[in-house]
Design a protein around this motif. Sequence first.
Motif, mmCIF file in Angstrom:
data_model
loop_
_atom_site.group_PDB
_atom_site.id
_atom_site.type_symbol
_atom_site.label_atom_id
_atom_site.label_comp_id
_atom_site.label_asym_id
_atom_site.label_seq_id
_atom_site.Cartn_x
_atom_site.Cartn_y
_atom_site.Cartn_z
ATOM 1 N N ASP A 137 0.804 -1.224 0.000
ATOM 2 C CA ASP A 137 0.000 0.000 0.000
ATOM 3 C C ASP A 137 0.838 1.275 0.000
ATOM 4 O O ASP A 137 0.626 2.164 -0.833
ATOM 5 C CB ASP A 137 -0.963 -0.011 1.180
ATOM 6 N N PRO A 138 1.789 1.446 0.924
ATOM 7 C CA PRO A 138 2.579 2.693 0.886
ATOM 8 C C PRO A 138 3.431 2.820 -0.374
ATOM 9 O O PRO A 138 3.666 3.936 -0.857
ATOM 10 C CB PRO A 138 3.452 2.607 2.147
ATOM 11 N N SER A 139 3.878 1.706 -0.919
ATOM 12 C CA SER A 139 4.692 1.764 -2.136
ATOM 13 C C SER A 139 3.863 2.238 -3.322
ATOM 14 O O SER A 139 4.304 3.092 -4.109
ATOM 15 C CB SER A 139 5.297 0.388 -2.432
ATOM 16 N N THR A 140 2.661 1.698 -3.468
ATOM 17 C CA THR A 140 1.813 2.127 -4.580
ATOM 18 C C THR A 140 1.362 3.572 -4.419
ATOM 19 O O THR A 140 1.269 4.317 -5.397
ATOM 20 C CB THR A 140 0.595 1.212 -4.706
ATOM 21 N N MET A 141 1.078 3.979 -3.203
ATOM 22 C CA MET A 141 0.680 5.370 -2.975
ATOM 23 C C MET A 141 1.800 6.328 -3.328
ATOM 24 O O MET A 141 1.558 7.411 -3.873
ATOM 25 C CB MET A 141 0.258 5.551 -1.511
ATOM 26 N N ALA A 142 3.042 5.934 -3.045
ATOM 27 C CA ALA A 142 4.179 6.788 -3.393
ATOM 28 C C ALA A 142 4.327 6.918 -4.906
ATOM 29 O O ALA A 142 4.633 7.993 -5.422
ATOM 30 C CB ALA A 142 5.458 6.217 -2.777
ATOM 31 N N VAL A 143 4.104 5.816 -5.637
ATOM 32 C CA VAL A 143 4.208 5.863 -7.098
ATOM 33 C C VAL A 143 3.073 6.693 -7.697
ATOM 34 O O VAL A 143 3.298 7.539 -8.577
ATOM 35 C CB VAL A 143 4.193 4.427 -7.677
ATOM 36 N N GLU A 144 1.855 6.486 -7.217
ATOM 37 C CA GLU A 144 0.713 7.190 -7.792
ATOM 38 C C GLU A 144 0.713 8.673 -7.460
ATOM 39 O O GLU A 144 0.034 9.449 -8.141
ATOM 40 C CB GLU A 144 -0.579 6.539 -7.280
ATOM 41 N N ALA A 145 1.465 9.078 -6.440
ATOM 42 C CA ALA A 145 1.532 10.496 -6.079
ATOM 43 C C ALA A 145 2.492 11.276 -6.957
ATOM 44 O O ALA A 145 2.505 12.512 -6.919
ATOM 45 C CB ALA A 145 1.932 10.639 -4.610
ATOM 46 N N LEU A 146 3.300 10.604 -7.776
ATOM 47 C CA LEU A 146 4.285 11.278 -8.619
ATOM 48 C C LEU A 146 3.635 11.760 -9.907
ATOM 49 O O LEU A 146 3.351 10.986 -10.806
ATOM 50 C CB LEU A 146 5.449 10.326 -8.938
ATOM 51 N N ASP A 147 3.370 13.082 -9.970
ATOM 52 C CA ASP A 147 2.819 13.707 -11.176
ATOM 53 C C ASP A 147 1.659 12.885 -11.741
ATOM 54 O O ASP A 147 1.723 12.391 -12.873
ATOM 55 C CB ASP A 147 3.929 13.849 -12.221
ATOM 56 N N PRO A 148 0.564 12.707 -10.977
ATOM 57 C CA PRO A 148 -0.521 11.824 -11.416
ATOM 58 C C PRO A 148 -1.223 12.287 -12.690
ATOM 59 O O PRO A 148 -1.838 11.481 -13.383
ATOM 60 C CB PRO A 148 -1.482 11.823 -10.218
ATOM 61 N N SER A 149 -1.142 13.569 -13.012
ATOM 62 C CA SER A 149 -1.804 14.046 -14.236
ATOM 63 C C SER A 149 -1.104 13.548 -15.492
ATOM 64 O O SER A 149 -1.714 13.481 -16.561
ATOM 65 C CB SER A 149 -1.845 15.576 -14.246
ATOM 66 N N THR A 150 0.182 13.197 -15.371
ATOM 67 C CA THR A 150 0.937 12.735 -16.532
ATOM 68 C C THR A 150 1.394 11.293 -16.383
ATOM 69 O O THR A 150 1.338 10.514 -17.340
ATOM 70 C CB THR A 150 2.178 13.628 -16.755
ATOM 71 N N TYR A 151 1.855 10.940 -15.176
ATOM 72 C CA TYR A 151 2.384 9.595 -14.973
ATOM 73 C C TYR A 151 1.572 8.879 -13.897
ATOM 74 O O TYR A 151 0.524 8.327 -14.192
ATOM 75 C CB TYR A 151 3.862 9.660 -14.594
#
Length: 434
Positions: A137-151
């Motif tokens: 859960d924390p790993s996916t949240m960290a990835v999805e928080a990185l520039d979500p409008s583009t990546y």
Amino acid sequence: MTRTHPAVLFALVAALFIATGFLQSWPFAMQVLNFGIIFAVMALGLNMQWGYAGLFNVGIVGFVALGGLAVVLVADKPSPGAWSAGGPGILLALLIGVATIVAAVALRRRMAPGRLRSAVLVGILIGGFFLFRAIFDPSTMAVEALDPSTYGNLGGLGLPILLAWPAGALIAGAAAAWAIGKTALGLRSDYLAIATLGIAEIIITVMKSEDWLARGVKNIIELPRPVPKEVDLQKSEAFLAFTESWGFDPTYASGLVVDFSFAAIFLCVLLPLILLMERALKSPWGRMMRAIRDNEVSAEAMGKDVTRRHLQVFVLGSAVMGIAGAMYVTYLSQLTPGTYVPLTFTFLIWVMVIVGGSGNNWGAVLGGFLIWWLWNLGEPLGSALMGAVTAGMPDGSAVKEHLLASVAHMRLLTVGVILLLVLRFSPRGLIPEK
């Protein structure tokens, strides 16, 4: 009834595509042809499962979607900073999940049945689940928080896109189909259908929900292509000189060149694939598969491992569907999980196999081209038909309005009528199995 030679049937279907080019437009005709090739490959995969072995798979959409996901994982560019933010944690969590399942299966096989085994098994599953979620859960949240409008996702490996096609076969066949087959192929055919349908829906739901994987419903666009883009061709001086010398419009010509290039690449998959499948069908392995399909009890009495052979052909057919799914996403240059619906990627492919001829590879290909052409041209032809029927009716007539409003459903009506006619007059398909 008298059978029409397969070459004549293919010639008639080819005439439909040529007529589409003359009467509508050649870019549209080429797009229908390219998608027709892709769906013919999907029909070959289903024909291997149903026509060879009698496996009732109604989860085709899931294997096609996994093939499309392989394009993102292999060919998409890596998302900046995503791997360092949560990649190792996601990978570790997935390994923990696999290890938990493997440990549970090994424990169930080695320990004697009883309360102790049940208690230890539940403890392993619950402990593994909570450990998995604590890291995942924390790993996916960290990835999805990185520039979500583009990546907002991990991205891919940035490899050549054609490598994604065999990767699609591996993910859909060697991974997903093997896991599904090990658990579901021992079931009766109706339960197998329910299991494959449910698992396919789970796959689509995961692809829509897990943004870290492929951006979910936000979609991934501008995936790499194995052919030049139309815009790049229009900027090429050599291409512009060529079109000017022949008097072609550069925009129109660039689209045709791209579509012809895709068609050539797709045919390089379809033709070798059907030749290999023909050799397999006529080999001792193919005769054994048909014997198992026709009478499992007799085949098992002759020493054939029915479950193992079913698993083998299920994996092979799903791998072919995975290749077709990768071809589909490559042609679109985007992955849109919301478009994977059973109507298009399961029901329609079943109609292709039934109409073309179950158990006959050439029949499956013919059905793929014919049904896909009808699916795309059913609505325009229906619009013209309804326009002619209602031409003499007064404006505002309830009957006229109803008939004109039904044009949107003409493709469903057309495919349904064709299916009923084939089942009535040629129940084994247009090119039946010999």
